[in-house]
Write an enzyme that holds these catalytic residues in place. Structure first.
Site, mmCIF file in Angstrom:
data_model
loop_
_atom_site.group_PDB
_atom_site.id
_atom_site.type_symbol
_atom_site.label_atom_id
_atom_site.label_comp_id
_atom_site.label_asym_id
_atom_site.label_seq_id
_atom_site.Cartn_x
_atom_site.Cartn_y
_atom_site.Cartn_z
ATOM 1 N N THR A 7 -1.672 10.077 14.018
ATOM 2 C CA THR A 7 -2.859 10.311 13.185
ATOM 3 C C THR A 7 -4.118 10.157 14.036
ATOM 4 O O THR A 7 -4.178 9.313 14.937
ATOM 5 C CB THR A 7 -2.905 9.348 11.998
ATOM 6 O OG1 THR A 7 -2.895 7.991 12.476
ATOM 7 C CG2 THR A 7 -1.696 9.553 11.103
ATOM 8 N N LEU A 8 -5.114 10.969 13.724
ATOM 9 C CA LEU A 8 -6.333 11.049 14.544
ATOM 10 C C LEU A 8 -7.600 10.802 13.731
ATOM 11 O O LEU A 8 -8.669 11.273 14.090
ATOM 12 C CB LEU A 8 -6.413 12.421 15.213
ATOM 13 C CG LEU A 8 -5.189 12.861 16.021
ATOM 14 C CD1 LEU A 8 -5.280 14.331 16.365
ATOM 15 C CD2 LEU A 8 -5.056 12.013 17.289
ATOM 16 N N GLY A 9 -7.482 10.090 12.634
ATOM 17 C CA GLY A 9 -8.650 9.808 11.817
ATOM 18 C C GLY A 9 -9.229 11.076 11.222
ATOM 19 O O GLY A 9 -8.515 11.907 10.652
ATOM 20 N N GLY B 240 -7.727 14.708 11.828
ATOM 21 C CA GLY B 240 -6.437 15.154 11.314
ATOM 22 C C GLY B 240 -5.271 14.408 11.935
ATOM 23 O O GLY B 240 -5.355 13.208 12.207
ATOM 24 N N ASP C 142 -1.633 4.001 5.396
ATOM 25 C CA ASP C 142 -0.496 3.731 4.514
ATOM 26 C C ASP C 142 -0.325 4.849 3.489
ATOM 27 O O ASP C 142 0.791 5.261 3.176
ATOM 28 C CB ASP C 142 -0.671 2.389 3.807
ATOM 29 C CG ASP C 142 -0.689 1.212 4.766
ATOM 30 O OD1 ASP C 142 0.002 1.277 5.795
ATOM 31 O OD2 ASP C 142 -1.411 0.236 4.490
ATOM 32 N N ASN D 268 0.820 -1.216 0.000
ATOM 33 C CA ASN D 268 0.000 0.000 0.000
ATOM 34 C C ASN D 268 0.855 1.268 0.000
ATOM 35 O O ASN D 268 0.574 2.223 -0.728
ATOM 36 C CB ASN D 268 -0.934 0.008 1.212
ATOM 37 C CG ASN D 268 -2.020 -1.044 1.131
ATOM 38 O OD1 ASN D 268 -2.300 -1.587 0.066
ATOM 39 N ND2 ASN D 268 -2.634 -1.346 2.262
ATOM 40 N N PHE E 277 -6.180 -14.240 9.819
ATOM 41 C CA PHE E 277 -4.969 -13.787 9.132
ATOM 42 C C PHE E 277 -3.943 -14.911 9.109
ATOM 43 O O PHE E 277 -3.608 -15.483 10.142
ATOM 44 C CB PHE E 277 -4.372 -12.561 9.825
ATOM 45 C CG PHE E 277 -3.130 -12.041 9.146
ATOM 46 C CD1 PHE E 277 -3.222 -11.357 7.946
ATOM 47 C CD2 PHE E 277 -1.872 -12.261 9.694
ATOM 48 C CE1 PHE E 277 -2.088 -10.888 7.304
ATOM 49 C CE2 PHE E 277 -0.731 -11.799 9.056
ATOM 50 C CZ PHE E 277 -0.835 -11.102 7.852
ATOM 51 N N ASN F 98 -1.122 5.692 15.141
ATOM 52 C CA ASN F 98 -2.423 6.336 15.266
ATOM 53 C C ASN F 98 -2.673 6.649 16.737
ATOM 54 O O ASN F 98 -1.843 6.321 17.605
ATOM 55 C CB ASN F 98 -3.542 5.491 14.654
ATOM 56 C CG ASN F 98 -3.726 4.135 15.333
ATOM 57 O OD1 ASN F 98 -3.473 3.978 16.538
ATOM 58 N ND2 ASN F 98 -4.173 3.144 14.570
#
Length: 322
Positions: free
Chosen positions: A219-221, A224, A252, A52, A116, A191
């Site tokens: 990262t915060l969805g 931002g 990604d 990705n 998985f 995240n």
């Protein structure tokens, strides 16, 4: 400007159950569960963190090189990578194995049951960073446990700056092991949930963690992201997406934008805005590698986002244009 991406290549088989799991699972029979779900809708996607990230970097013309291991069933994925001119010279085939793959069944309430199989990913440590030449930057993304340790150590010893992105591999490591990664890394990307797990495992605050790397990216969805660097926090807003279809692979795509900016020496605001741009483009399509914007389209979205940021910071700029 070659960027080495150490991580997984995987097939994602995604099935949709047109009902609710709860209607077919009896609570008092959980101890002897035996259920079957009819899934009329199914699709198979190319995925894995390395695949990705590389796909998005290639959209930016960022010279990605994937370092991963695959199985006997890799031919369709290899053809896809070749079609998009992504360097595959450091992808090693492990005979007698399957390429890593996830089987995901989703019901009408967006509940998921996932299986998985790591397959060839368990042999990722048989690849060596030392085999890659002229690498300007690397990322250690989720992969086999031994491989993540080895590749981080090899990057560090070779003087190759790298980003540590533990992702879904985070549960494999204790606090001491995570600190070892962080002390070798130049950048740490997580995240908001993962950032809390790392704080709990290491006993360090975000500010203390940020002091150990050149930059800590959280990262915060939809809210931002934050980039902690140079003793300050840069707040990066989201770029508005045309539509919200599927968040799979957005992290990604974001990391690809970061890597592209970092290797070119951009400031953190510019890096963050490109990262958010890539995430917004990705979320408008299903799967991790089905979006196909041109380089010019990416530049237009990115430039528009920077203009909007400038107007928010100084509204008088907008008045001056009238």
């Amino acid at each position: 400007m070659k960027i080495l991406i150490c991580g997984s290549l995987a097939y994602d088989t995604i099935m949709v159950f047109p009902d609710q799991f709860k209607n077919h699972i009896l609570a008092d029979k959980i101890h002897k569960l035996s259920v079957a779900f009819l899934v009329p809708e199914m699709r198979r996607e190319f995925g894995g963190t390395a695949g990705n990230i590389a796909y998005n970097l290639q959209l930016l013309e960022g010279q990605p090189q994937i370092m991963a291991t695959t199985g006997d069933d890799f031919a369709p994925y290899e053809a896809w990578l070749n079609q998009h001119h992504i360097d595959t010279q450091h992808i090693k085939a492990i005979a007698g194995t399957y390429t890593a793959q996830a089987f995901i069944t989703t019901d009408m309430d967006d509940n998921q049951i996932t299986a998985f199989h790591p397959g060839a990913m368990q042999y990722a440590h048989t690849n060596s960073v030392n085999e890659a030449k002229d690498i300007a930057l690397a990322i250690i993304a989720p992969d086999g446990r031994d491989a993540m340790f080895q590749h981080a150590k090899e990057c560090h010893e070779a003087g190759i700056p790298f980003m540590f992105d533990p992702g879904q591999g985070l549960p494999m490591f204790n606090g001491e092991e995570l600190m070892h990664f962080i002390e070798m890394a130049d950048y740490l990307a997580v995240n908001d949930y993962e950032s809390q797990v790392i704080q709990d495992k290491t006993g360090l605050s975000l500010e203390q963690l940020a002091a150990k790397v050149k930059a800590l990216i959280v990262t915060l969805g939809s809210e931002g992201s934050h980039i902690y660097a140079d003793g300050q926090r840069h707040d990066i807003p989201c770029v508005k997406a045309d539509k919200v279809v599927d968040p799979t692979g957005c992290g990604d795509a974001y990391r690809a934008g970061l890597l592209y900016g970092i290797v070119r020496g951009w400031d953190w605001k510019a890096c963050g805005r490109l990262a958010s741009t890539m995430g917004a483009i990705k979320i408008a399509s299903r799967g991790g590698q089905n979006h196909q914007p041109s380089r010019a389209e990416i530049e237009n979205i990115y430039s528009h986002a920077l203009v909007q940021d400038a107007l928010k910071e100084d509204p008088s700029l907008g008045q001056a244009t009238h």
